[in-house]
Motif scaffolding. Structure first.
Motif, PDB file in Angstrom:
ATOM      1  N   TYR A 164       7.205  10.046   4.231  1.00  0.00           N
ATOM      2  CA  TYR A 164       6.348  11.232   4.046  1.00  0.00           C
ATOM      3  C   TYR A 164       5.723  11.617   5.381  1.00  0.00           C
ATOM      4  CZ  TYR A 164       3.081   7.288   3.394  1.00  0.00           C
ATOM      5  OH  TYR A 164       2.395   6.101   3.515  1.00  0.00           O
ATOM      6  N   GLY A 165       5.346  12.889   5.482  1.00  0.00           N
ATOM      7  CA  GLY A 165       4.747  13.409   6.701  1.00  0.00           C
ATOM      8  C   GLY A 165       3.238  13.313   6.671  1.00  0.00           C
ATOM      9  N   PHE A 166       2.597  13.800   7.742  1.00  0.00           N
ATOM     10  CA  PHE A 166       1.133  13.782   7.751  1.00  0.00           C
ATOM     11  C   PHE A 166       0.586  15.012   7.039  1.00  0.00           C
ATOM     12  CE2 PHE A 166       2.386  14.849  12.228  1.00  0.00           C
ATOM     13  CZ  PHE A 166       1.963  16.169  12.276  1.00  0.00           C
ATOM     14  N   ASP A 167      -0.646  14.865   6.556  1.00  0.00           N
ATOM     15  CA  ASP A 167      -1.266  15.862   5.679  1.00  0.00           C
ATOM     16  C   ASP A 167      -2.161  16.791   6.501  1.00  0.00           C
ATOM     17  OD1 ASP A 167      -2.556  17.303   3.697  1.00  0.00           O
ATOM     18  OD2 ASP A 167      -2.766  15.570   2.361  1.00  0.00           O
TER      19      ASP A 167
ATOM     20  N   GLU B 151       2.206  10.796  -5.758  1.00  0.00           N
ATOM     21  CA  GLU B 151       3.350  11.709  -5.751  1.00  0.00           C
ATOM     22  C   GLU B 151       3.137  12.838  -4.746  1.00  0.00           C
ATOM     23  OE1 GLU B 151       5.938  14.533  -8.833  1.00  0.00           O
ATOM     24  OE2 GLU B 151       4.428  13.130  -9.602  1.00  0.00           O
ATOM     25  N   ALA B 152       1.900  13.335  -4.662  1.00  0.00           N
ATOM     26  CA  ALA B 152       1.601  14.393  -3.693  1.00  0.00           C
ATOM     27  C   ALA B 152       1.744  13.880  -2.268  1.00  0.00           C
ATOM     28  CB  ALA B 152       0.193  14.932  -3.921  1.00  0.00           C
ATOM     29  N   ILE B 153       1.306  12.650  -2.028  1.00  0.00           N
ATOM     30  CA  ILE B 153       1.447  12.059  -0.696  1.00  0.00           C
ATOM     31  C   ILE B 153       2.916  11.931  -0.329  1.00  0.00           C
ATOM     32  CG2 ILE B 153       1.104   9.947   0.654  1.00  0.00           C
ATOM     33  CD1 ILE B 153      -1.521   9.531  -0.897  1.00  0.00           C
ATOM     34  N   GLN B 154       3.698  11.399  -1.248  1.00  0.00           N
ATOM     35  CA  GLN B 154       5.108  11.144  -0.961  1.00  0.00           C
ATOM     36  C   GLN B 154       5.936  12.417  -0.850  1.00  0.00           C
ATOM     37  OE1 GLN B 154       5.915   8.415  -4.190  1.00  0.00           O
ATOM     38  NE2 GLN B 154       5.529   6.632  -2.904  1.00  0.00           N
TER      39      GLN B 154
ATOM     40  N   ALA C  45       0.837  -1.201   0.000  1.00  0.00           N
ATOM     41  CA  ALA C  45       0.000   0.000   0.000  1.00  0.00           C
ATOM     42  C   ALA C  45       0.872   1.251   0.000  1.00  0.00           C
ATOM     43  CB  ALA C  45      -0.929  -0.007   1.219  1.00  0.00           C
ATOM     44  N   PRO C  46       1.508   1.577  -1.144  1.00  0.00           N
ATOM     45  CA  PRO C  46       2.311   2.809  -1.204  1.00  0.00           C
ATOM     46  C   PRO C  46       1.450   4.022  -0.864  1.00  0.00           C
ATOM     47  CG  PRO C  46       2.632   1.452  -3.167  1.00  0.00           C
ATOM     48  CD  PRO C  46       1.480   0.852  -2.422  1.00  0.00           C
ATOM     49  N   GLY C  47       1.932   4.838   0.072  1.00  0.00           N
ATOM     50  CA  GLY C  47       1.144   5.987   0.512  1.00  0.00           C
ATOM     51  C   GLY C  47      -0.025   5.625   1.400  1.00  0.00           C
ATOM     52  N   GLY C  48      -0.077   4.375   1.818  1.00  0.00           N
ATOM     53  CA  GLY C  48      -1.253   3.878   2.524  1.00  0.00           C
ATOM     54  C   GLY C  48      -1.445   4.384   3.931  1.00  0.00           C
ATOM     55  N   ALA C  49      -0.457   5.056   4.498  1.00  0.00           N
ATOM     56  CA  ALA C  49      -0.639   5.644   5.827  1.00  0.00           C
ATOM     57  C   ALA C  49      -1.363   6.991   5.758  1.00  0.00           C
ATOM     58  CB  ALA C  49       0.702   5.834   6.517  1.00  0.00           C
TER      59      ALA C  49
END
Length: 290
Positions: free
Chosen positions: A238-241, A280-283, A225-229
């Protein structure tokens, strides 16, 4: 043994009335792709054990939770997770609210196969008044009483790790693995979502091997699950949004769970990630600085 499965296949083992333990901490390294699959499923009446964030909030908002056993449910910059707060204030859920250390000890007791662990934590506080399931026990060595923190034993644990191989060897590259290893060891069945699937040779590096916190036999399913967090972080990737969390709070306030689900959930993880700007935006989300 190949333990790689889809998210939908992995969470299909979760049935009505089960107890699930969710790893991570507040807005950090939560198995949100697995939570979103649960949101799309008909499962309900769950008991949830967590150091909670939006994982707990969304499950409560969707009406899938009967009881939450927790030390906190927070997004940090939002001290009280908004959906959980609504459920708690309205009395829509049962709760067992305990100290962070007591939750750790409950998971440790479950991981060790003990019925309880005695502790001084909670003595002289309202924790005991507000959690009537807790019992005091006499010490066999002196005249003191101890709190008997009961074992927490989830039917299923859901965690998000950095990397794993197909055998179920998992790496958490974050500076803190929180209590994920205890959730895994205390549970009867563990599902691990990961950002990256790697060959087994990846773990031959001694430095990487030190970031493996449980044996592969403790992992029953691995979900790529890439970006799945997202919208929580997966440090160091990656950080939190913050922006998404704020929009989530706004939508809950404006139209409840359905407003957020209509805007973002979709029918798959691909559609969810498209709605939040893509992988890409998540990462590219910056890591938080403390």
């Amino acid at each position: 043994m190949d333990k790689l499965v889809s998210a939908s296949a992995a969470v299909s083992v979760i049935e009505d009335g089960m107890t699930i333990g969710i790893g991570g901490w507040g807005p950090r390294r939560k198995p949100m792709a697995l939570i979103r699959e649960l949101l799309r499923s008909p499962v309900k009446n769950l008991t949830v054990i967590a150091y909670g964030g939006a994982d707990v909030g969304l499950l409560c908002a969707a009406g899938k939770v009967r009881k939450v056993i927790y030390a906190f449910v927070s997004l940090d910059f939002m001290p009280l997770e908004p959906a959980f707060r609504k459920a708690r204030e309205s009395g829509a859920i049962e709760v067992m609210e305990i100290d962070e250390g007591m939750l750790l000890l409950g998971l440790r007791a479950g991981a060790w196969g003990c019925p309880f662990i005695p502790t001084r934590i909670g003595l002289g506080t309202d924790v005991l008044k507000n959690a009537p399931d807790l019992t005091l026990v006499d010490s066999p060595y002196d005249e003191k009483e101890w709190v008997a923190m009961p074992a927490l034993t989830p039917d299923v644990a859901l965690v998000h790790a950095t990397r794993a191989d197909a055998r179920g060897v998992c790496e958490i590259a974050s500076p803190d693995h929180y209590m994920d290893d205890l959730f895994v060891r205390a549970a009867k069945h563990t599902i691990v979502a990961v950002d990256e699937v790697v060959p087994s040779q990846h773990f031959h590096d001694p430095e990487i091997a030190r970031r493996v916190f449980w044996e592969r036999n403790c992992t029953q399913a691995v979900v790529h699950a890439p970006g799945g967090a997202h919208p929580s972080s997966s440090d160091p990737l990656y950080g939190f949004d913050v922006g998404h969390f704020k929009r989530y709070g706004e939508l809950l306030n404006e139209g409840g769970y359905s407003a957020w689900a209509d805007a973002f959930l979709g029918d798959s993880e691909v559609s969810y990630q498209s709605a939040v700007g893509g992988l890409e935006a998540i990462q590219s989300l910056p890591l938080p600085v403390y």
